[in-house]
Design an enzyme around this catalytic site. Structure first.
Site, PDB file in Angstrom:
ATOM      1  N   LYS A 155       4.738   6.567   7.905  1.00  0.00           N
ATOM      2  CA  LYS A 155       4.252   5.602   8.894  1.00  0.00           C
ATOM      3  C   LYS A 155       5.383   5.181   9.820  1.00  0.00           C
ATOM      4  O   LYS A 155       6.529   5.035   9.391  1.00  0.00           O
ATOM      5  CB  LYS A 155       3.709   4.345   8.209  1.00  0.00           C
ATOM      6  CG  LYS A 155       2.502   4.582   7.339  1.00  0.00           C
ATOM      7  CD  LYS A 155       2.080   3.297   6.644  1.00  0.00           C
ATOM      8  CE  LYS A 155       0.933   3.545   5.698  1.00  0.00           C
ATOM      9  NZ  LYS A 155       0.636   2.367   4.883  1.00  0.00           N
ATOM     10  N   TYR A 198       0.305   1.331  13.603  1.00  0.00           N
ATOM     11  CA  TYR A 198       0.868   2.290  12.655  1.00  0.00           C
ATOM     12  C   TYR A 198       0.593   3.689  13.192  1.00  0.00           C
ATOM     13  O   TYR A 198      -0.570   4.046  13.389  1.00  0.00           O
ATOM     14  CB  TYR A 198       0.163   2.244  11.305  1.00  0.00           C
ATOM     15  CG  TYR A 198       0.200   0.985  10.517  1.00  0.00           C
ATOM     16  CD1 TYR A 198       0.951   0.928   9.357  1.00  0.00           C
ATOM     17  CD2 TYR A 198      -0.562  -0.127  10.862  1.00  0.00           C
ATOM     18  CE1 TYR A 198       0.958  -0.223   8.571  1.00  0.00           C
ATOM     19  CE2 TYR A 198      -0.557  -1.270  10.092  1.00  0.00           C
ATOM     20  CZ  TYR A 198       0.197  -1.309   8.955  1.00  0.00           C
ATOM     21  OH  TYR A 198       0.202  -2.430   8.189  1.00  0.00           O
ATOM     22  N   ASP A 212      -6.233  -6.414  -2.448  1.00  0.00           N
ATOM     23  CA  ASP A 212      -4.803  -6.669  -2.648  1.00  0.00           C
ATOM     24  C   ASP A 212      -4.562  -7.696  -3.757  1.00  0.00           C
ATOM     25  O   ASP A 212      -3.584  -7.599  -4.499  1.00  0.00           O
ATOM     26  CB  ASP A 212      -4.141  -7.115  -1.352  1.00  0.00           C
ATOM     27  CG  ASP A 212      -3.954  -5.976  -0.364  1.00  0.00           C
ATOM     28  OD1 ASP A 212      -4.092  -4.793  -0.761  1.00  0.00           O
ATOM     29  OD2 ASP A 212      -3.672  -6.259   0.821  1.00  0.00           O
ATOM     30  N   HIS A 223       0.839  -1.187   0.000  1.00  0.00           N
ATOM     31  CA  HIS A 223       0.000   0.000   0.000  1.00  0.00           C
ATOM     32  C   HIS A 223       0.882   1.248   0.000  1.00  0.00           C
ATOM     33  O   HIS A 223       1.971   1.238   0.576  1.00  0.00           O
ATOM     34  CB  HIS A 223      -0.896   0.018   1.243  1.00  0.00           C
ATOM     35  CG  HIS A 223      -1.779  -1.188   1.333  1.00  0.00           C
ATOM     36  ND1 HIS A 223      -2.095  -1.780   2.526  1.00  0.00           N
ATOM     37  CD2 HIS A 223      -2.408  -1.916   0.385  1.00  0.00           C
ATOM     38  CE1 HIS A 223      -2.887  -2.814   2.317  1.00  0.00           C
ATOM     39  NE2 HIS A 223      -3.078  -2.930   1.014  1.00  0.00           N
TER      40      HIS A 223
END
Length: 184
Positions: A72, A132, A175, A62
């Site tokens: 992140k 995250y 995905d 991603h």
């Protein structure tokens, strides 16, 4: 805290010092002054996410369009993940390069990835949990994905979990339908 840059510029692995005694363990998971000294930038926190995964769950690759981009700071708080960072920044000399780090609840490492980098995690144990810290709130209009199994990237995904049993990769429909990586 030990901080070193990965093979992908703009991605860092952070390994905290752990202090153990009869009560358990204490560590500093994030310290702004050390982070800024090593990376040359602050972490502007806008959102915190938590994901729990069964062994074999593969999330990603991603990334968020840059700009605005999303940095992140990723930490495994239970179990283990293989964390993979991919350079998807157009014009970057390391475009398409990837690197990986084992994140687990033993060494308690974290990975920081700057805006424009792609990210994927593979759970190596049931109930593995990752958090995250994100520099941008979820913005679906900027979010994209690349096929994590695309041979053009050549990511060497583990096929065995921490318990020694074979991993069956499980991906979301989104995905699985992700477009391929486009080399330059």
């Amino acid at each position: 805290m030990e901080i070193r840059e990965l093979a992908v510029p703009g991605a860092w692995v952070l390994t905290p010092r752990q202090f153990r005694d009869e009560r358990g363990v204490f560590l500093e998971q994030f310290k702004a002054s050390e982070f800024e000294k090593a990376t040359g930038r602050p972490l502007d926190l806008k959102q915190v996410n938590c994901s729990v995964s069964a062994a074999g769950v593969l999330r990603g690759i991603h990334y968020t369009e840059d700009p605005p981009g999303q940095a992140k700071y990723v930490t495994c708080v239970r179990g283990a993940f293989l964390d993979v960072v991919v350079d998807l920044r157009p014009g970057s000399p390391s475009y398409g390069r990837w690197d990986s780090v084992l994140l687990d609840d033993v060494d308690r490492r974290s990975v920081f990835l700057a805006e424009g980098l792609g990210h994927a995690i593979l759970s190596l144990a049931d109930e593995s949990t990752v958090t995250y810290l994100c520099s941008l709130e979820y913005s679906p209009e900027f979010d994209h994905e690349i096929d994590a199994l695309d041979p053009a990237l050549g990511i060497d995904w583990p096929r065995v979990g921490l318990d020694g049993r074979p991993l069956t990769l499980v991906r979301s429909p989104k995905d699985e339908a992700a477009p391929p990586f486009i080399p330059r």
